[in-house]
Write a protein that holds these residues in place. Structure first.
Motif, short mmCIF file in Angstrom:
data_model
loop_
_atom_site.label_atom_id
_atom_site.label_comp_id
_atom_site.label_asym_id
_atom_site.label_seq_id
_atom_site.Cartn_x
_atom_site.Cartn_y
_atom_site.Cartn_z
N LEU A 64 19.90 0.41 -48.20
CA LEU A 64 19.92 -0.27 -46.88
C LEU A 64 20.41 0.86 -45.88
O LEU A 64 21.56 1.32 -46.03
CB LEU A 64 20.70 -1.62 -46.65
N ASN A 65 19.60 1.13 -44.85
CA ASN A 65 20.20 2.35 -43.93
C ASN A 65 21.07 1.61 -42.90
O ASN A 65 20.31 1.02 -41.93
CB ASN A 65 18.96 3.07 -43.27
N PHE A 66 22.03 1.28 -42.81
CA PHE A 66 22.99 0.52 -41.84
C PHE A 66 23.12 1.17 -40.40
O PHE A 66 22.87 0.54 -39.40
CB PHE A 66 24.49 0.85 -42.26
N ALA A 67 22.70 2.50 -40.34
CA ALA A 67 22.53 3.00 -39.03
C ALA A 67 21.40 2.50 -38.35
O ALA A 67 21.37 2.40 -37.12
CB ALA A 67 22.67 4.64 -39.20
N TYR A 68 20.25 2.61 -39.02
CA TYR A 68 18.81 2.21 -38.60
C TYR A 68 19.12 0.61 -38.12
O TYR A 68 18.53 0.32 -37.34
CB TYR A 68 17.98 2.51 -39.64
N PHE A 69 19.73 -0.22 -39.00
CA PHE A 69 20.08 -1.48 -38.92
C PHE A 69 20.45 -1.80 -37.58
O PHE A 69 20.02 -2.82 -37.07
CB PHE A 69 20.59 -2.00 -40.19
N LEU A 70 21.60 -0.97 -37.41
CA LEU A 70 22.45 -1.19 -36.13
C LEU A 70 21.57 -0.78 -34.97
O LEU A 70 21.60 -1.52 -33.98
CB LEU A 70 23.91 -0.73 -36.19
N ALA A 71 20.86 0.24 -35.26
CA ALA A 71 19.86 0.58 -33.99
C ALA A 71 18.92 -0.43 -33.81
O ALA A 71 18.76 -0.80 -32.44
CB ALA A 71 19.17 1.86 -34.34
N LEU A 72 18.46 -1.22 -34.66
CA LEU A 72 17.55 -2.19 -34.37
C LEU A 72 18.25 -3.24 -33.62
O LEU A 72 17.52 -4.05 -32.93
CB LEU A 72 16.80 -2.54 -35.92
N GLU A 73 19.38 -3.89 -34.11
CA GLU A 73 19.84 -4.65 -33.49
C GLU A 73 20.12 -4.46 -32.08
O GLU A 73 20.14 -5.47 -31.23
CB GLU A 73 21.46 -5.07 -34.26
N GLY A 74 20.63 -3.46 -31.78
CA GLY A 74 20.84 -3.00 -30.43
C GLY A 74 19.63 -2.90 -29.59
O GLY A 74 19.66 -3.50 -28.39
N GLU A 75 18.30 -2.58 -30.06
CA GLU A 75 17.10 -2.43 -29.42
C GLU A 75 16.81 -4.12 -29.16
O GLU A 75 16.14 -4.17 -27.99
CB GLU A 75 16.24 -1.76 -30.15
N ILE A 76 16.91 -4.76 -29.99
CA ILE A 76 16.67 -6.39 -29.93
C ILE A 76 17.26 -7.07 -28.70
O ILE A 76 16.70 -7.58 -27.98
CB ILE A 76 16.71 -7.10 -31.26
N LEU A 77 18.52 -6.74 -29.01
CA LEU A 77 19.54 -7.24 -27.84
C LEU A 77 19.22 -6.76 -26.33
O LEU A 77 19.10 -7.59 -25.45
CB LEU A 77 20.74 -7.34 -28.28
N LYS A 78 18.96 -5.71 -26.44
CA LYS A 78 18.76 -4.99 -25.16
C LYS A 78 17.63 -5.42 -24.63
O LYS A 78 17.46 -5.72 -23.45
CB LYS A 78 18.44 -3.53 -25.33
N LEU A 79 16.39 -5.66 -25.21
CA LEU A 79 15.08 -6.29 -24.64
C LEU A 79 15.34 -7.74 -24.36
O LEU A 79 14.60 -8.05 -23.35
CB LEU A 79 14.18 -6.26 -25.77
N LEU A 80 16.41 -8.35 -24.92
CA LEU A 80 16.66 -9.54 -24.30
C LEU A 80 17.51 -9.76 -23.09
O LEU A 80 18.06 -10.70 -22.85
CB LEU A 80 17.10 -10.61 -25.61
N GLY A 81 17.95 -8.40 -22.73
CA GLY A 81 19.03 -8.50 -21.79
C GLY A 81 20.47 -8.94 -22.19
O GLY A 81 21.16 -9.02 -21.30
N VAL A 82 20.72 -8.61 -23.59
CA VAL A 82 22.12 -8.78 -23.99
C VAL A 82 22.81 -7.35 -24.18
O VAL A 82 22.29 -6.70 -24.52
CB VAL A 82 22.14 -9.61 -25.32
N THR A 83 23.79 -7.39 -23.39
CA THR A 83 24.80 -6.12 -23.58
C THR A 83 25.85 -6.47 -24.07
O THR A 83 26.78 -7.56 -23.61
CB THR A 83 24.73 -5.52 -22.37
N PHE A 84 26.52 -5.84 -25.30
CA PHE A 84 27.72 -5.99 -25.76
C PHE A 84 28.46 -4.70 -26.39
O PHE A 84 27.40 -3.75 -26.75
CB PHE A 84 27.69 -7.24 -26.65
N ALA A 85 29.65 -4.56 -26.66
CA ALA A 85 30.21 -3.70 -27.42
C ALA A 85 29.83 -3.90 -28.95
O ALA A 85 30.56 -5.02 -29.41
CB ALA A 85 31.55 -3.30 -27.10
N VAL A 86 29.23 -2.94 -29.56
CA VAL A 86 29.19 -3.16 -31.15
C VAL A 86 30.36 -3.07 -31.66
O VAL A 86 31.19 -2.11 -31.50
CB VAL A 86 27.96 -2.40 -31.71
#
Length: 201
Positions: A64-86
């Protein structure tokens, strides 16, 4: 439409992992999610679907590539207009071996080989290899030939990072010649560099 239920499950997982930063977000029901997705441009919906599928594949893959996993999370939320501090993701140490990584490298080799010559694939692995003495102990032939015997070995964190960097550099290099590579890599369960996620849609 299959995406909303799947996306809702993915969002719930992200909410659990990130805890309080997301609990105040209104996207908590499937109906709200449906309305939001229907309001998105078609290209954005396609990108969102690609990212959700990549997220599910990344979650199921080893290592499991955690950096990639977190990057995907951020991109999904960004497309939905959700911004937050990870919130930093704490993970216990995982014992990895070279054999865990070979499927990624072999699948990437096969995808590129489907478009280009086998000899070029070998050259591109050599060209993109980061300059580190340990990586020179790995014969690139094991990345594209299952007949090539490979001695398994345990990997420390630095070696895992080096292998992931090598894979990313290979994908970035070959992307110039094989534009379909990011999409095909995600479909095969291979993590792609964050800067190519949009190209995969």
């Amino acid at each position: 439409m299959l995406l909303p239920p799947l996306l809702l499950n993915v969002l719930r997982e992200i909410y659990q992992r990130q805890a309080s930063p997301l609990f105040d977000n209104p996207l908590r029901t499937e109906n709200q999610l449906l309305l939001l997705i229907e309001a998105l441009p078609e290209a954005t919906r396609a990108t969102l679907e690609t990212l959700v599928v990549a997220y599910c594949r990344a979650k199921a893959s080893l290592p499991l590539n955690f950096a990639y996993f977190l990057a995907l999370e951020g991109e999904i939320l960004k497309l939905l207009g959700v911004t937050f501090a990870v919130r930093p993701l704490f993970t216990p140490p995982v014992v990895q071996t070279l054999q865990n990584y070979l499927p990624w490298f072999r699948k990437a080799s096969q995808i590129v080989q489907n478009h280009l010559d086998c000899a070029l694939v070998r050259n591109y692995w050599l060209i993109t290899r980061p300059t580190h003495p340990w990586l020179r102990t790995i014969q690139v032939e094991i990345f594209y030939s299952e007949q090539m015997p490979s001695r398994d070995r345990y990997l420390n964190e630095e070696q895992q990072d080096l292998l992931q960097t090598w894979l990313e550099q290979f994908i970035l290099y070959c992307y110039r010649l094989v534009p379909a590579l990011p999409a095909e890599a995600i479909a095969a369960g291979i993590p792609v560099p964050a800067q190519l996620l949009q190209a995969a849609a």
